[in-house]
Design an enzyme around this catalytic site. Structure first.
Site, PDB file in Angstrom:
ATOM      1  N   ARG A  95       0.827  -1.212   0.000  1.00 11.65           N
ATOM      2  CA  ARG A  95       0.000   0.000   0.000  1.00 11.65           C
ATOM      3  C   ARG A  95       0.861   1.263   0.000  1.00 11.65           C
ATOM      4  NH1 ARG A  95      -5.254  -1.612   3.710  1.00 11.65           N
ATOM      5  NH2 ARG A  95      -6.466  -2.303   1.929  1.00 11.65           N
ATOM      6  N   LYS A 148     -18.697 -15.428   2.931  1.00 14.19           N
ATOM      7  CA  LYS A 148     -20.111 -15.124   3.164  1.00 14.19           C
ATOM      8  C   LYS A 148     -20.859 -14.612   1.941  1.00 14.19           C
ATOM      9  CE  LYS A 148     -19.409 -13.735   7.955  1.00 14.19           C
ATOM     10  NZ  LYS A 148     -19.380 -12.539   8.807  1.00 14.19           N
ATOM     11  N   GLY A 166      -9.245  -8.211   0.108  1.00 14.72           N
ATOM     12  CA  GLY A 166      -8.052  -8.374   0.947  1.00 14.72           C
ATOM     13  C   GLY A 166      -7.463  -9.767   0.882  1.00 14.72           C
TER      14      GLY A 166
HETATM   15  P1  ADP Z   1     -11.801 -11.291   0.276  1.00 12.02           P
HETATM   16  O1  ADP Z   1     -11.081 -10.672   1.454  1.00 12.02           O
HETATM   17  O2  ADP Z   1     -10.854 -11.628  -0.849  1.00 12.02           O
HETATM   18  O3  ADP Z   1     -12.983 -10.471  -0.165  1.00 12.02           O
HETATM   19  P2  ADP Z   1     -13.392 -12.970   1.995  1.00 12.02           P
HETATM   20  O4  ADP Z   1     -12.973 -12.173   3.173  1.00 12.02           O
HETATM   21  O5  ADP Z   1     -14.782 -12.864   1.531  1.00 12.02           O
HETATM   22  O6  ADP Z   1     -12.390 -12.709   0.770  1.00 12.02           O
HETATM   23  O7  ADP Z   1     -13.168 -14.533   2.319  1.00 12.02           O
HETATM   24  C1  ADP Z   1     -11.927 -15.054   2.730  1.00 12.02           C
HETATM   25  C2  ADP Z   1     -12.104 -16.137   3.759  1.00 12.02           C
HETATM   26  O8  ADP Z   1     -13.006 -17.130   3.316  1.00 12.02           O
HETATM   27  C3  ADP Z   1     -10.804 -16.840   4.038  1.00 12.02           C
HETATM   28  O9  ADP Z   1     -10.449 -16.613   5.382  1.00 12.02           O
HETATM   29  C4  ADP Z   1     -11.118 -18.318   3.796  1.00 12.02           C
HETATM   30  O10 ADP Z   1     -10.561 -19.169   4.774  1.00 12.02           O
HETATM   31  C5  ADP Z   1     -12.608 -18.348   3.881  1.00 12.02           C
HETATM   32  N1  ADP Z   1     -13.140 -19.495   3.142  1.00 12.02           N
HETATM   33  C6  ADP Z   1     -13.142 -19.688   1.821  1.00 12.02           C
HETATM   34  N2  ADP Z   1     -13.688 -20.869   1.510  1.00 12.02           N
HETATM   35  C7  ADP Z   1     -14.053 -21.448   2.665  1.00 12.02           C
HETATM   36  C8  ADP Z   1     -14.701 -22.677   3.007  1.00 12.02           C
HETATM   37  N3  ADP Z   1     -15.064 -23.547   2.063  1.00 12.02           N
HETATM   38  N4  ADP Z   1     -14.943 -22.929   4.321  1.00 12.02           N
HETATM   39  C9  ADP Z   1     -14.583 -22.031   5.253  1.00 12.02           C
HETATM   40  N5  ADP Z   1     -13.971 -20.854   5.000  1.00 12.02           N
HETATM   41  C10 ADP Z   1     -13.714 -20.562   3.729  1.00 12.02           C
HETATM   42 MG    MG Z   2     -11.541 -10.705   3.587  1.00 12.39          MG
END
Ligand code: ADP
Ligand code: MG
Length: 398
Positions: free
Chosen positions: A42, A202, A355
């Site tokens: 960053r 989620k 992130g």
């Molecule tokens: P980003 O930060 O890229 O937007 P998110 O914060 O929405 O992504 O999601 C990331 C999290 O989702 C990670 O910590 C990962 O462990 C979790 N995750 C992804 N797939 C699964 C799964 N099948 N079961 C539990 N956790 C999951």
């Molecule tokens: Mg995230």
């Protein structure tokens, strides 16, 4: 193609009087471990704007938040960030002890042209997150012009991102401009087919994006824990997989929407299961997507990864947000790695936001293999959802 513009005053066109003071809001919200920066991307992303202003002889004052302190808290001092900045640029960098106040004012007044003064963490001031007019005015009084380059904070209407802009000529920094123009381009005029890969934990976090892309994309590939809300909505057993109750209803609506949409919605066809959310868990590859009790779906399977890879390879442009599985745990990282590699190899324009997706890409050493890696998680998602970003709106029109 016609080059898209932000429609806001750019730092390139900002008139900085000789020896003028410029207050730039940057995003130095870097991860720290024991007071050391574990990822300085960053800070590096803000260098083009910082260097441009210094080359013009500005007396440069920088401000940023770091973490979520609720008042003065030495653990969240910007000092590590200003020290790192001092190593990255060829200019003296000074660290103030406070955000505003008489000491800071003296520092700003005495700052020689071509020098940088970094204010303390803006969230040490309670007024920051309330967009307190008094704090905004005090910040503005330190400078003759304002530049916002903090894309990662542009979705927040805070004193240092919005309030301050009312009082000064207010321009967009180069990073903020590139982020907004690139991300808007993904929605407004993507090279087709536009393939969108969404994962993460989620559905509730991402439902607005899912709906938006069902409207604008050509294919939407779903992975991560959020696929289990879709499976539950289809009546498929999900075992002990992470499922949000609220997400199931939303996923059901998205499935209905998909039937009426020209966008193809793809769900996993196979999975990697684990006995628990742990790197030492028992691991099982499942041919289908039914998850037995006592097991959790923790990654997409090989067949899914290959199918998604083929879609990505055919894409005119790709947007990816959210890991395909629990990639932090070694046995469940393969799906995310396969998608990251496919995105890195893709011939089309590739944009990655979020992130954890960015962290995954960096971990696989592929961060410089995409067209654009967004520095803003929440801001990128809000922009793609079609929401206005207050930090952008507050800037002067071009
Ligand atoms: P980003 O930060 O890229 O937007 P998110 O914060 O929405 O992504 O999601 C990331 C999290 O989702 C990670 O910590 C990962 O462990 C979790 N995750 C992804 N797939 C699964 C799964 N099948 N079961 C539990 N956790 C999951
Ligand atoms: Mg995230």
């Amino acid at each position: 193609m016609e080059r898209a513009t932000l429609g806001k005053l750019s730092v390139r066109d900002l008139e900085v009087p000789e020896g003028g003071r410029v207050l730039a809001r940057v995003d130095f919200n870097v991860p720290l471990e024991d007071g050391r920066i574990t990822d300085d991307s960053r800070i590096r992303a803000a260098l083009p704007t910082i260097e441009l202003l210094l080359e013009r002889g500005a007396r440069l004052i920088l401000c940023s938040h770091l973490g979520r302190p609720k008042g003065r808290d030495p653990e969240t001092s910007l000092r590590p960030a200003s020290e790192r900045l001092g190593e990255l640029i060829d200019a003296p960098v000074h660290q103030a002890d406070e955000v505003v106040g008489p000491e800071v004012r003296r520092g700003a007044d005495r700052l020689p042209p071509g020098n940088v003064l970094v204010l303390e963490n803006t969230r040490w001031e309670r007024g920051e997150t309330k967009n307190d007019p008094k704090l905004a005015k005090e910040l503005a009084s330190l400078a003759d012009a304002y530049v916002n380059d903090a894309f990662g904070a542009a979705h927040r209407a805070h004193a240092s991102t919005v309030g301050v802009a009312e009082h000064l000529p207010a321009a967009a920094g180069l990073l903020l401009e590139r982020e907004v123009v690139t991300l808007r381009g993904m929605i407004e005029r993507p090279e087709r087919p536009l393939v969108v890969v969404l994962g993460g934990a989620k559905v509730t976090d991402k439902i607005a994006l899912i709906e938006r892309f069902l409207d604008t994309a050509d294919a939407l590939l779903i992975g991560g824990a959020m696929c289990f809300s879709f499976f539950r909505a289809q009546g498929i057993p999900t075992g002990d997989s992470l499922v949000e109750d609220e997400g199931v209803e939303l996923a059901g609506k998205a499935l209905e929407l998909a039937e009426r949409s020209d966008c193809r919605l793809l769900l996993p066809e196979d999975l990697v299961l684990g006995s628990e959310f742990d790197a030492g868990a028992d691991v099982r590859e499942a041919d289908g997507v039914e998850v037995p009790d006592g097991w959790m779906g923790l990654d997409i399977g090989k067949g899914t990864a290959e199918a998604y890879g083929r879609e990505i390879a055919k894409a005119g442009s790709v947007f990816w947000n959210g890991p395909m599985g629990a990639f932090e745990l070694d046995p469940f990282a393969a799906g995310t790695r396969a998608v990251a590699e496919a995105v890195a190899e893709a011939p089309g324009a590739t944009v990655v936001g979020g992130g954890d997706s960015a962290a995954a890409l960096a971990e696989f050493g592929l961060a410089d293999r995409v067209t654009h890696l967004s520095t803003g998680g929440g801001a990128a998602l809000e922009l793609l959802e079609g929401r206005e970003l207050p930090g952008v709106e507050a800037l002067d029109d071009a």
